[in-house]
Write a protein that holds these residues in place. Structure first.
Motif, PDB file in Angstrom:
ATOM      1  N   TYR A 222       0.836  -1.197   0.000  1.00 44.83           N
ATOM      2  CA  TYR A 222       0.000   0.000   0.000  1.00 44.83           C
ATOM      3  C   TYR A 222       0.877   1.256   0.000  1.00 44.83           C
ATOM      4  O   TYR A 222       2.009   1.240   0.485  1.00 44.83           O
ATOM      5  CB  TYR A 222      -0.901   0.020   1.236  1.00 44.83           C
ATOM      6  CG  TYR A 222      -1.891  -1.117   1.272  1.00 44.83           C
ATOM      7  CD1 TYR A 222      -3.103  -1.025   0.597  1.00 44.83           C
ATOM      8  CD2 TYR A 222      -1.599  -2.277   1.985  1.00 44.83           C
ATOM      9  CE1 TYR A 222      -4.014  -2.069   0.627  1.00 44.83           C
ATOM     10  CE2 TYR A 222      -2.504  -3.337   2.019  1.00 44.83           C
ATOM     11  CZ  TYR A 222      -3.714  -3.221   1.336  1.00 44.83           C
ATOM     12  OH  TYR A 222      -4.607  -4.259   1.372  1.00 44.83           O
ATOM     13  N   ARG A 223       0.290   2.342  -0.533  1.00 43.96           N
ATOM     14  CA  ARG A 223       1.010   3.617  -0.568  1.00 43.96           C
ATOM     15  C   ARG A 223       0.101   4.716  -0.017  1.00 43.96           C
ATOM     16  O   ARG A 223      -1.021   4.894  -0.494  1.00 43.96           O
ATOM     17  CB  ARG A 223       1.433   3.952  -2.000  1.00 43.96           C
ATOM     18  CG  ARG A 223       2.127   5.312  -2.117  1.00 43.96           C
ATOM     19  CD  ARG A 223       2.425   5.656  -3.557  1.00 43.96           C
ATOM     20  NE  ARG A 223       3.454   4.799  -4.098  1.00 43.96           N
ATOM     21  CZ  ARG A 223       3.486   4.363  -5.356  1.00 43.96           C
ATOM     22  NH1 ARG A 223       2.521   4.687  -6.197  1.00 43.96           N
ATOM     23  NH2 ARG A 223       4.471   3.606  -5.781  1.00 43.96           N
ATOM     24  N   LEU A 224       0.600   5.429   0.983  1.00 46.72           N
ATOM     25  CA  LEU A 224      -0.107   6.599   1.519  1.00 46.72           C
ATOM     26  C   LEU A 224       0.331   7.818   0.722  1.00 46.72           C
ATOM     27  O   LEU A 224       1.520   8.138   0.670  1.00 46.72           O
ATOM     28  CB  LEU A 224       0.216   6.782   3.000  1.00 46.72           C
ATOM     29  CG  LEU A 224      -0.338   8.051   3.667  1.00 46.72           C
ATOM     30  CD1 LEU A 224      -1.868   8.055   3.654  1.00 46.72           C
ATOM     31  CD2 LEU A 224       0.185   8.178   5.092  1.00 46.72           C
ATOM     32  N   CYS A 225      -0.632   8.489   0.100  1.00 46.02           N
ATOM     33  CA  CYS A 225      -0.327   9.658  -0.725  1.00 46.02           C
ATOM     34  C   CYS A 225      -1.068  10.886  -0.197  1.00 46.02           C
ATOM     35  O   CYS A 225      -2.219  10.779   0.231  1.00 46.02           O
ATOM     36  CB  CYS A 225      -0.737   9.406  -2.183  1.00 46.02           C
ATOM     37  SG  CYS A 225       0.181   8.095  -2.974  1.00 46.02           S
ATOM     38  N   VAL A 226      -0.397  12.028  -0.249  1.00 43.50           N
ATOM     39  CA  VAL A 226      -1.019  13.308   0.067  1.00 43.50           C
ATOM     40  C   VAL A 226      -0.853  14.189  -1.165  1.00 43.50           C
ATOM     41  O   VAL A 226       0.261  14.566  -1.524  1.00 43.50           O
ATOM     42  CB  VAL A 226      -0.385  13.981   1.302  1.00 43.50           C
ATOM     43  CG1 VAL A 226      -1.077  15.308   1.582  1.00 43.50           C
ATOM     44  CG2 VAL A 226      -0.449  13.073   2.507  1.00 43.50           C
ATOM     45  N   HIS A 227      -1.959  14.469  -1.851  1.00 43.58           N
ATOM     46  CA  HIS A 227      -1.911  15.232  -3.097  1.00 43.58           C
ATOM     47  C   HIS A 227      -2.060  16.734  -2.804  1.00 43.58           C
ATOM     48  O   HIS A 227      -3.017  17.149  -2.166  1.00 43.58           O
ATOM     49  CB  HIS A 227      -3.030  14.786  -4.033  1.00 43.58           C
ATOM     50  CG  HIS A 227      -3.013  13.314  -4.314  1.00 43.58           C
ATOM     51  ND1 HIS A 227      -2.051  12.708  -5.111  1.00 43.58           N
ATOM     52  CD2 HIS A 227      -3.819  12.306  -3.860  1.00 43.58           C
ATOM     53  CE1 HIS A 227      -2.281  11.410  -5.156  1.00 43.58           C
ATOM     54  NE2 HIS A 227      -3.349  11.142  -4.411  1.00 43.58           N
ATOM     55  N   ASN A 228      -1.057  17.488  -3.261  1.00 40.13           N
ATOM     56  CA  ASN A 228      -1.074  18.940  -3.077  1.00 40.13           C
ATOM     57  C   ASN A 228      -1.252  19.317  -1.595  1.00 40.13           C
ATOM     58  O   ASN A 228      -1.907  20.286  -1.246  1.00 40.13           O
ATOM     59  CB  ASN A 228      -2.207  19.585  -3.883  1.00 40.13           C
ATOM     60  CG  ASN A 228      -2.038  19.342  -5.361  1.00 40.13           C
ATOM     61  OD1 ASN A 228      -0.933  19.423  -5.891  1.00 40.13           O
ATOM     62  ND2 ASN A 228      -3.143  19.013  -6.026  1.00 40.13           N
ATOM     63  N   GLY A 229      -0.657  18.486  -0.758  1.00 41.31           N
ATOM     64  CA  GLY A 229      -0.758  18.749   0.678  1.00 41.31           C
ATOM     65  C   GLY A 229       0.597  18.613   1.339  1.00 41.31           C
ATOM     66  O   GLY A 229       1.620  18.517   0.664  1.00 41.31           O
TER      67      GLY A 229
END
Length: 232
Positions: A222-229
């Motif tokens: 799994y990958r935790l992503c924060v977009h434009n954050g």
């Protein structure tokens, strides 16, 4: 981790090499002891897995030559016969473990991990990170508190451990087997299904911020992503 595998049975050797490579080891397969020592001189290996009975040069002879070149190299012997004399000979040479064919490949995998963990150098103590910012969320892993401007939730111990590992692998893949071994202490069908349930719970907790998502990387983790954050 780089592994030298010396095994004269071509079919068994290929199957074992492919299995280990599926678990992220780099494996050099040699069909006899002579090719094994040549490969060892040319490369750098974290572990050697040696079949005892091989043509040209047997596993014990190969092991002695390896130990002369690098006494710290860990060794695991494979053998088709469980004779006390052979086992004693292997441990006298400096074997870290000994496994008899046929064997469960998962057992060998755990033996490899145990040997490599024992041989790993002690790292200087570092301050552990416990506080994270995930988009609009604040996560205090030691307190197991995930807070948002509009809400706050107390995570269960496994939920907190899993979210912390995802945070530490931000925008990178958290390998499924790594999380299972660290949190559930075993990698089985049932523990994998349990982790899927916990991932679903974490997605629910994080849904108030559309910039945050946990992506399923098929076959890997799994990958935790924060977009434009921001994530710290």
């Amino acid at each position: 981790m780089n592994i030298l595998l010396a095994e004269d049975d071509p079919n068994f050797g290929i199957v074992l090499r492919d299995y280990l490579e599926l678990h992220d080891y780099n494996v050099t397969l040699c069909k006899d002891g002579c090719l094994g020592i040549t490969a060892f001189r040319k490369g750098k290996y974290d572990l050697c897995i040696l079949d005892v009975m091989m043509p040209e040069k047997d596993g014990f002879t190969l092991a002695r030559e390896i130990k002369k070149l690098n006494p710290e190299t860990p060794l695991i012997f494979l053998t088709a016969k469980a004779m006390k004399e052979d086992m004693l000979e292997g441990f006298k040479i400096g074997a870290d473990d000994y496994i008899t064919k046929p064997f469960d490949s998962e057992v060998l995998l755990y033996k490899i991990k145990a040997v490599l963990n024992r041989k790993s150098p002690v790292q200087p103590e570092q301050k552990e990170q416990n506080d994270f910012t995930i988009g609009q969320y604040k996560f205090q892993s030691n307190l197991r508190i995930l807070s948002h401007p509009d809400s706050e939730v107390k995570l269960s111990p496994k939920e907190a451990e899993l979210l912390k590992m995802l945070c530490l692998h931000l925008n990178d893949v958290l390998p499924r087997d790594l999380a299972l071994e660290k949190i559930w202490h075993e990698d089985t069908y049932f523990t994998a299904r349990s982790m899927d349930v916990y991932i679903a719970k974490l997605r629910k907790y994080l849904k108030q911020d559309p910039s945050v998502e946990i992506i399923n990387i098929h076959g890997r983790g799994y990958r935790l992503c924060v977009h434009n954050g921001v994530m710290m």
